[in-house]
Scaffold this active site. Sequence first.
Site, PDB file in Angstrom:
ATOM      1  N   CYS A  73       1.358 -21.286   4.081  1.00  0.00           N
ATOM      2  CA  CYS A  73       0.634 -20.012   4.131  1.00  0.00           C
ATOM      3  C   CYS A  73       1.201 -18.997   3.153  1.00  0.00           C
ATOM      4  O   CYS A  73       0.642 -17.935   2.956  1.00  0.00           O
ATOM      5  CB  CYS A  73       0.711 -19.409   5.546  1.00  0.00           C
ATOM      6  N   LYS A  74       2.350 -19.299   2.558  1.00  0.00           N
ATOM      7  CA  LYS A  74       3.011 -18.318   1.713  1.00  0.00           C
ATOM      8  C   LYS A  74       3.236 -18.877   0.321  1.00  0.00           C
ATOM      9  O   LYS A  74       3.566 -20.051   0.138  1.00  0.00           O
ATOM     10  CB  LYS A  74       4.388 -17.949   2.315  1.00  0.00           C
ATOM     11  N   ASP A  93       7.742  -2.455  -2.315  1.00  0.00           N
ATOM     12  CA  ASP A  93       6.836  -2.602  -1.184  1.00  0.00           C
ATOM     13  C   ASP A  93       5.473  -1.978  -1.440  1.00  0.00           C
ATOM     14  O   ASP A  93       4.489  -2.390  -0.834  1.00  0.00           O
ATOM     15  CB  ASP A  93       7.451  -1.966   0.073  1.00  0.00           C
ATOM     16  N   GLY A 106     -13.304   2.325   6.275  1.00  0.00           N
ATOM     17  CA  GLY A 106     -14.115   1.291   5.653  1.00  0.00           C
ATOM     18  C   GLY A 106     -13.332   0.001   5.542  1.00  0.00           C
ATOM     19  O   GLY A 106     -12.330  -0.196   6.230  1.00  0.00           O
ATOM     20  N   GLY A 107     -13.782  -0.893   4.674  1.00  0.00           N
ATOM     21  CA  GLY A 107     -13.109  -2.161   4.489  1.00  0.00           C
ATOM     22  C   GLY A 107     -14.072  -3.249   4.085  1.00  0.00           C
ATOM     23  O   GLY A 107     -15.105  -2.997   3.471  1.00  0.00           O
ATOM     24  N   THR A 113     -15.544  -7.319   5.521  1.00  0.00           N
ATOM     25  CA  THR A 113     -15.552  -8.419   6.475  1.00  0.00           C
ATOM     26  C   THR A 113     -16.184  -9.632   5.806  1.00  0.00           C
ATOM     27  O   THR A 113     -17.233  -9.510   5.157  1.00  0.00           O
ATOM     28  CB  THR A 113     -16.356  -8.058   7.740  1.00  0.00           C
TER      29      THR A 113
END
Length: 402
Positions: free
Chosen positions: A56-57, A95, A187-188, A190
């Site tokens: 996954c990484k 970061d 917002g975003g 999907t």
Amino acid sequence: MSYSSNVAQDSLAAAQLEMAGNPNALALRRPFDPVAHDLEASFRLTRFADLKGRSCKVPQDVLGKLVESLQQDYSQQEQDQFMHVAIPRIGIGLDCSVTPLRHGGLCLVQTTDFFYPLVDDPYMMGKIACANVLSDLYAMGVTECDNMLMLLGVSTKMTEKERDVVIPLIMRGFKDSALEAGTSVTGGQTVINPWCTIGGVATTICQPNEYIVPDNAVMGDVLVLTKPLGTQVAVNAHQWLDQPERWNRIKLVVSEEDVRKAYHRAMDSMSRLNRIAARLMHKYNAHGSTDVTGFGLLGHAQNLASHQKNEVSFVIHNLPVIAKMAAVAKACGNMFQLLQGHAPETSGGLLICLPREQAAAYCKDIEKQEGYQAWIIGIVEKGNRTARIIDKPRVIEVPAKD
């Protein structure tokens, strides 16, 4: 009426309040009960993160080279664009991305993150995802977030019923965490995806004194960690309660009750904001910080050390770990590499370089304000910008709350 019926009714009432966005939901809240939502008792959200053994990484060395190449790709024209601004262009930072704006001596600070479900409570998964996104701002001492976007992947493997129950709860948890942070989700995006994913984008505009550039550690500083390690071990051990062949590997060193307590401590820790920790970084003159997430304690310590202006190195002596999880990690044949600092964490604590004379007061202050401990785990000494954990570090057993 039986106790189980009461629990089911209370769970259903809490679920209905959550879905409606009622602020009293948390007061009633019990651990997620699939049956109360008319789902199968065997429903597990974490099953929608099954990658069938695929990683996954992106490996840290590959990611490091990618970031380095992106940094080098900034053209001279882009650099010249900000010559008149008396703010360092941090660019793709430790970061966050910190970019000077053309107006008013302000900076745009942005970060993004998303991942797969690692706990089976959809509401808590939403909270954890939001806290994890915000943690990158907090790692740079930024305590105010102006806006958040949500990134959501709905699994094609979910039934319509599972989707209609789980996705609103995830969104509610994310939104509630954002509200706790004093911001909102406007917002975003999907998408439909083979796996369920949840994450977001956090953005803020700030003045230079509102963030802490993470490159000023000096010899004699100490390292402070604000959350315990072992979240990955705890969530995996909890999943193994349903897998006899895996449970048999650890049942001699831990009880089912120990695992459940550790799991709830991990959820509590991962969903907790690092906002107070960030605010206190300013009060106690922190020289730099990063948050501990997917590359484990040592991976993030090495990354922070490599960014220092001074010729220093980090030496870690103490490892605060959720109770019993160090024993579980050992019983698994060290597959997690927990005590070597390589076990991934999710929404972990801040690793902070603090002046030695300020560190104890910082830890005392954060415990007073949050009710949770922070620990001095190491020192900053003269060196070549590396980090290491001593051969036999002291493991601090951090009690799991009931």
